[in-house]
Design a protein around this motif. Structure first.
Motif, PDB file in Angstrom:
ATOM      1  N   THR A   1      -8.491   2.069   1.654  1.00 10.43           N
ATOM      2  CA  THR A   1      -7.001   2.150   1.322  1.00 10.43           C
ATOM      3  C   THR A   1      -6.416   3.491   1.666  1.00 10.43           C
ATOM      4  O   THR A   1      -7.036   4.651   1.660  1.00 10.43           O
TER       5      THR A   1
ATOM      6  N   ILE B   1       0.445  17.194  -0.383  1.00 12.61           N
ATOM      7  CA  ILE B   1      -0.821  16.751  -1.210  1.00 12.61           C
ATOM      8  C   ILE B   1      -1.064  17.775  -1.919  1.00 12.61           C
ATOM      9  O   ILE B   1      -1.144  18.928  -1.425  1.00 12.61           O
TER      10      ILE B   1
ATOM     11  N   GLN C   1      -4.575   5.336  -0.582  1.00  9.36           N
ATOM     12  CA  GLN C   1      -4.680   6.228  -1.874  1.00  9.36           C
ATOM     13  C   GLN C   1      -6.093   6.654  -1.844  1.00  9.36           C
ATOM     14  O   GLN C   1      -6.380   7.919  -2.027  1.00  9.36           O
ATOM     15  N   ARG C   2      -7.409   6.076  -1.475  1.00 11.40           N
ATOM     16  CA  ARG C   2      -8.473   6.638  -1.168  1.00 11.40           C
ATOM     17  C   ARG C   2      -8.713   7.687  -0.138  1.00 11.40           C
ATOM     18  O   ARG C   2      -9.404   8.660  -0.382  1.00 11.40           O
TER      19      ARG C   2
ATOM     20  N   GLU D   1       0.660  -1.177  -0.093  1.00 13.75           N
ATOM     21  CA  GLU D   1      -0.001   0.125  -0.011  1.00 13.75           C
ATOM     22  C   GLU D   1       1.082   1.382   0.041  1.00 13.75           C
ATOM     23  O   GLU D   1       0.654   2.151  -0.682  1.00 13.75           O
TER      24      GLU D   1
ATOM     25  N   SER E   1       2.397   1.828  -3.310  1.00  8.47           N
ATOM     26  CA  SER E   1       1.406   2.269  -4.463  1.00  8.47           C
ATOM     27  C   SER E   1       1.112   3.501  -4.317  1.00  8.47           C
ATOM     28  O   SER E   1       0.886   4.451  -5.201  1.00  8.47           O
ATOM     29  N   LEU E   2       1.273   4.059  -2.988  1.00  6.52           N
ATOM     30  CA  LEU E   2       0.832   5.327  -2.559  1.00  6.52           C
ATOM     31  C   LEU E   2       1.819   6.419  -2.827  1.00  6.52           C
ATOM     32  O   LEU E   2       1.621   7.488  -3.664  1.00  6.52           O
TER      33      LEU E   2
ATOM     34  N   GLN F   1       4.044   6.177  -5.345  1.00 10.00           N
ATOM     35  CA  GLN F   1       4.021   6.008  -6.787  1.00 10.00           C
ATOM     36  C   GLN F   1       3.379   7.430  -7.229  1.00 10.00           C
ATOM     37  O   GLN F   1       3.781   7.838  -8.402  1.00 10.00           O
ATOM     38  N   ILE F   2       2.237   7.494  -6.687  1.00  7.29           N
ATOM     39  CA  ILE F   2       1.158   8.358  -7.155  1.00  7.29           C
ATOM     40  C   ILE F   2       1.634   9.975  -6.663  1.00  7.29           C
ATOM     41  O   ILE F   2       1.660  10.874  -7.162  1.00  7.29           O
ATOM     42  N   HIS F   3       1.978   9.790  -5.280  1.00 10.60           N
ATOM     43  CA  HIS F   3       2.202  11.304  -4.568  1.00 10.60           C
ATOM     44  C   HIS F   3       3.758  11.278  -4.182  1.00 10.60           C
ATOM     45  O   HIS F   3       4.132  10.649  -3.106  1.00 10.60           O
TER      46      HIS F   3
ATOM     47  N   VAL G   1      -6.097   9.695   0.839  1.00 14.02           N
ATOM     48  CA  VAL G   1      -5.477  10.870   0.213  1.00 14.02           C
ATOM     49  C   VAL G   1      -6.415  11.478  -0.428  1.00 14.02           C
ATOM     50  O   VAL G   1      -6.608  12.647  -0.617  1.00 14.02           O
ATOM     51  N   GLN G   2      -7.115  10.873  -1.178  1.00 12.23           N
ATOM     52  CA  GLN G   2      -8.134  11.391  -2.270  1.00 12.23           C
ATOM     53  C   GLN G   2      -9.220  12.229  -1.662  1.00 12.23           C
ATOM     54  O   GLN G   2      -9.649  13.251  -1.822  1.00 12.23           O
TER      55      GLN G   2
END
Length: 401
Positions: free
Chosen positions: A123, A59, A125-126, A24, A27-28, A30-32, A128-129
């Motif tokens: 998750t 963020i 990612q969700r 997890e 994966s996070l 990699q995006i942020h 942070v969104q």
């Protein structure tokens, strides 16, 4: 990426779900890419310390058509994902927390997504969104006035905080609360009523940049005990009382909200426990019903066995009273075909014995070889005929051949 995974697994060696948490986090980030992970000590309310993984960075938040970097830190519990992370807004020294329904004065983030955290569906990612969406409506920070001295961020002893948190506890001034500092504004409300401060544009390449307004919406003050004439207005004793009252009200409201959320969580736990107990009751009732059926079947079989045992005892008594039993009378067939099959089998068995004893007689030289061969040839021919007869009888009787 491989190096990150190795380092993360070393950091997460004491985590219950190490591999899942590492996946997890990778994966996070990699995006942020502005989020950086590190292992740090976290101090809980009761004073205990634990080494937890901390994701710290910025963020991107879209506020009124422009993107700004909001500094946050996310602490992952060692039971992740069973328990929700602890999330904080971590302002830089030139920023101030703007409290809202999402963020309290200590910077702790409250979101419905955290309250409704599900180990199987939630998750990072969700999460942070959800933060980005919430902060896009109400920015959690704004800039301090440039000519205002840096005031340490208030420290609440009832809130969990990380070790080395950049805002130390400060000694209160006489007559003021340590939980909520007196606001530097002439408005009697705890926050200005002449517009929501929003951040000015900053470069998205600056990973630690933070949004703040170009103009200062808060006039500085230098004295709280006297009436001060300023370009924007006058601070009076009534303003101070109203501000303190509002600060206390906010403090009580936050505590009540925390108690309400805690009570709701305990109630949800009790409901789940009740549901599990009801399911366990149903399973126990099914097991009890099945055991009753098996008990009834066992009692029936026991009764049958007792009856058969009585019949066997009666037969043994009858046999004991008789002097002898004729073999032909003891074995009675139910059809002529079975009688023919029984007689052929008995005769074939006698021929088998006869051939055996002929061999013994030859070995002991009771008979000569010619006599042995002649008799064995005759017996074998008769034995073959009987076996062929038994095979036909079995086929006609539909027995195994």
């Amino acid at each position: 990426m491989a190096n990150d995974e190795v380092v993360l697994k070393q950091y997460l060696s004491k985590y219950k779900h190490r591999d899942y948490t590492a996946r997890e986090v990778i994966s996070l980030i990699q995006i942020h890419r502005s989020l950086v992970y590190r292992l740090e000590a976290f101090v809980f309310n009761n004073g205990t310390r634990k080494d937890l993984l901390n994701l710290e960075g910025t963020i991107p938040v879209n506020y009124k058509g422009a993107f700004y970097n909001i500094p946050v830190c996310i602490w992952l519990m060692d039971t992740h994902p069973q328990n929700a992370p602890l999330c904080f807004v971590k302002p830089t020294p030139d920023m101030t927390i703007k409290t809202s329904k999402w963020v309290d004065s200590n910077g702790k983030i409250y979101l419905p997504y955290l309250h409704e955290w599900s180990p199987s569906g939630s998750t990072l990612q969700r999460l942070v969104q959800k933060m980005i969406a919430a902060f896009g409506e109400l920015p959690p920070v704004y800039a301090k006035p440039r000519n205002q001295p840096q005031i340490p961020y208030p420290f609440d002893p009832f809130m969990p905080h990380p070790s080395g948190y950049p805002y130390p506890q400060v000694s209160p001034q006489p007559g003021y609360s340590t939980a909520t500092p007196y606001p530097t504004t002439s408005n009697p409300l705890p926050y200005p009523n002449f517009g929501t401060p929003y951040p000015g544009p900053v470069s998205t390449n600056n990973l630690v940049g933070t949004p703040y307004p170009a103009a200062n919406p808060y006039p500085p003050t230098t004295n709280f005990g006297v009436v001060t004439e300023m370009a924007g207005g006058t601070i009076t004793e009534e303003h101070i009382k109203a501000s303190l009252l509002s600060a206390v009200t906010d403090k009580l409201r936050r505590k009540l909200n925390e108690q309400s959320q805690q009570s709701q969580a305990e109630l949800e736990t009790l409901r789940r426990t009740q549901q599990e107990l009801c399911e366990g009751k149903s399973r126990l009732e099914d097991i009890f019903t099945r055991l009753q059926r098996e008990k009834a079947a066992l009692e029936k079989n026991l009764s049958t066995l007792q009856e058969k045992e009585k019949e066997l005892e009666a037969a043994v008594e009858r046999l004991a009273e008789q002097d002898g039993i004729e073999a032909d009378e003891a074995v009675v067939t139910t059809a002529p075909l079975y009688s023919q099959l029984l007689n052929a089998f008995a005769e074939e068995a006698t021929l088998e014995d006869a051939i055996y004893y002929m061999g013994e007689a030859l070995r002991k030289e009771v008979i000569d070889l010619d006599t042995f061969l002649k008799q064995v040839r005759t017996l074998a021919r008769r034995q073959f005929t009987l076996r062929a007869l038994m095979h036909k009888c079995r086929q006609k009787a539909q027995l195994a051949c």
